[in-house]
Design a protein around this motif. Structure first.
Motif, PDB file in Angstrom:
ATOM      1  N   LEU A 128       0.822  -1.216   0.000  1.00  0.00           N
ATOM      2  CA  LEU A 128       0.000   0.000   0.000  1.00  0.00           C
ATOM      3  C   LEU A 128       0.852   1.261   0.000  1.00  0.00           C
ATOM      4  O   LEU A 128       0.571   2.219  -0.728  1.00  0.00           O
ATOM      5  CB  LEU A 128      -0.950  -0.006   1.204  1.00  0.00           C
ATOM      6  N   GLY A 129       1.903   1.283   0.819  1.00  0.00           N
ATOM      7  CA  GLY A 129       2.780   2.450   0.853  1.00  0.00           C
ATOM      8  C   GLY A 129       3.452   2.707  -0.486  1.00  0.00           C
ATOM      9  O   GLY A 129       3.688   3.857  -0.867  1.00  0.00           O
ATOM     10  N   LEU A 130       3.757   1.643  -1.215  1.00  0.00           N
ATOM     11  CA  LEU A 130       4.373   1.798  -2.532  1.00  0.00           C
ATOM     12  C   LEU A 130       3.383   2.398  -3.520  1.00  0.00           C
ATOM     13  O   LEU A 130       3.764   3.197  -4.394  1.00  0.00           O
ATOM     14  CB  LEU A 130       4.862   0.433  -3.033  1.00  0.00           C
ATOM     15  N   GLU A 131       2.127   2.027  -3.392  1.00  0.00           N
ATOM     16  CA  GLU A 131       1.083   2.636  -4.224  1.00  0.00           C
ATOM     17  C   GLU A 131       0.978   4.127  -3.950  1.00  0.00           C
ATOM     18  O   GLU A 131       0.954   4.949  -4.870  1.00  0.00           O
ATOM     19  CB  GLU A 131      -0.276   1.982  -3.930  1.00  0.00           C
ATOM     20  N   LEU A 132       0.897   4.465  -2.669  1.00  0.00           N
ATOM     21  CA  LEU A 132       0.648   5.847  -2.286  1.00  0.00           C
ATOM     22  C   LEU A 132       1.843   6.758  -2.565  1.00  0.00           C
ATOM     23  O   LEU A 132       1.675   7.916  -2.964  1.00  0.00           O
ATOM     24  CB  LEU A 132       0.294   5.909  -0.796  1.00  0.00           C
ATOM     25  N   GLN A 133       3.052   6.246  -2.343  1.00  0.00           N
ATOM     26  CA  GLN A 133       4.238   7.104  -2.442  1.00  0.00           C
ATOM     27  C   GLN A 133       4.889   7.102  -3.819  1.00  0.00           C
ATOM     28  O   GLN A 133       5.529   8.087  -4.191  1.00  0.00           O
ATOM     29  CB  GLN A 133       5.271   6.655  -1.400  1.00  0.00           C
ATOM     30  N   ALA A 134       4.756   6.013  -4.548  1.00  0.00           N
ATOM     31  CA  ALA A 134       5.499   5.934  -5.813  1.00  0.00           C
ATOM     32  C   ALA A 134       4.669   5.356  -6.966  1.00  0.00           C
ATOM     33  O   ALA A 134       5.227   4.949  -7.968  1.00  0.00           O
ATOM     34  CB  ALA A 134       6.765   5.097  -5.608  1.00  0.00           C
ATOM     35  N   GLN A 135       3.343   5.320  -6.810  1.00  0.00           N
ATOM     36  CA  GLN A 135       2.437   4.885  -7.877  1.00  0.00           C
ATOM     37  C   GLN A 135       2.742   3.476  -8.385  1.00  0.00           C
ATOM     38  O   GLN A 135       2.618   3.188  -9.578  1.00  0.00           O
ATOM     39  CB  GLN A 135       2.428   5.872  -9.060  1.00  0.00           C
ATOM     40  N   TRP A 136       3.156   2.594  -7.481  1.00  0.00           N
ATOM     41  CA  TRP A 136       3.352   1.201  -7.871  1.00  0.00           C
ATOM     42  C   TRP A 136       1.988   0.540  -8.078  1.00  0.00           C
ATOM     43  O   TRP A 136       0.963   1.003  -7.584  1.00  0.00           O
ATOM     44  CB  TRP A 136       4.117   0.441  -6.782  1.00  0.00           C
TER      45      TRP A 136
END
Length: 268
Positions: A128-136
């Motif tokens: 989830l953090g990767l989605e929010l911070q780096a659009q993964w």
């Protein structure tokens, strides 16, 4: 005279019926042959058949592709709705693994992850953090039906799949519509490169690793969640298994309060 005429008429009628019956049988036989040919043609158009002696059998390659296609169709893609998180102010819901992954990937944007045992998609989520911070983006896999419903309600930008892995030795055959072999998962997503594989399988991590051929896929970073009380023997087995696949231990993320110890592996 009249009786002879009547007799001749009866004889002709009987002969005409006798001659008609073979024609009717032949006609019915011809119609049945046409129907059989039509049915066989339609079956072949749906599932190509391979000849083996005098018998026809389903083409194994076609069965395999149809099986994978069925699983691909079960993937639930993002609905595009805003996140429905319990704490919308947070950007990192993990115990620090997300920061480690971003640092190891040089803050890569729009990477791809596979989150195995993703839970409800928020609590202690690495992806989830990767989605929010780096659009993964990527795929979240969860076998528990309750957690999977909760996952869908979070409106993650990643795709979601309800699947339960068949693990252990020897590998069994799927027995229900949510049973999946780990090796099939990578066939389903149809990708050769994965930036992050996050594994949380409550003690079955080693079986999962043995079931995947890492030489066929380029997986850069692997995060495995373990209890803080993990035995030294299991830790060494995991590390040895990963080393044979070209990975080294990069970080340990330990959270004594949560009782968790996450190992971050990387393949250079």
């Amino acid at each position: 005279m009249g009786s002879k005429t009547t007799l001749h008429r009866c004889q002709r009628l009987v002969l005409s019926k006798m001659s008609y019956r073979p024609r009717r049988v032949a006609l019915l036989t011809f119609i049945l042959v046409l129907i059989s040919i039509s049915v066989l043609y339609n079956i072949r158009s749906v599932m190509p058949l391979a000849r083996e002696g005098f018998f026809l059998r389903a083409d194994p390659a076609t069965i395999r592709e149809n099986y994978l296609l069925t699983w691909r169709e079960r993937i639930i893609h993002s609905d595009g709705l805003p996140y429905n998180l319990s704490d919308s102010s947070r950007v990192d819901f993990s115990r620090g693994q997300s920061r480690v992954v971003l640092a190891l990937s040089a803050n890569k944007k729009k990477g791809f992850f596979v989150d195995v045992g993703g839970g409800d998609g928020e609590t202690n989520s690495v992806s989830l953090g990767l989605e929010l911070q780096a659009q993964w983006n990527g795929l979240i896999v969860e076998g528990d039906p309750v957690k999977f419903k909760q996952l869908l309600l979070k409106h993650r930008q990643a795709s979601c799949l309800h699947a339960r892995f068949l693990l252990g030795k020897p590998i069994q055959s799927p027995s229900s519509n949510i049973d999946l072999l780990p090796s099939d998962l990578f066939q389903i997503i149809n990708r050769t490169h994965i930036d992050l594989l996050s594994i949380n399988l409550h003690g079955q991590e080693l079986d999962f690793l043995w079931s995947v051929n890492f030489h066929l896929y380029s997986v850069r970073i692997v995060v495995i969640e373990l209890p803080i009380s993990v035995s030294k023997e299991l830790y060494l087995q995991l590390t040895a298994a990963m080393a044979r696949r070209g990975y080294r231990v990069s970080h340990h993320v330990v959270d004594g309060k949560a009782g968790k110890k996450d190992i971050v592996y990387i393949r250079d």
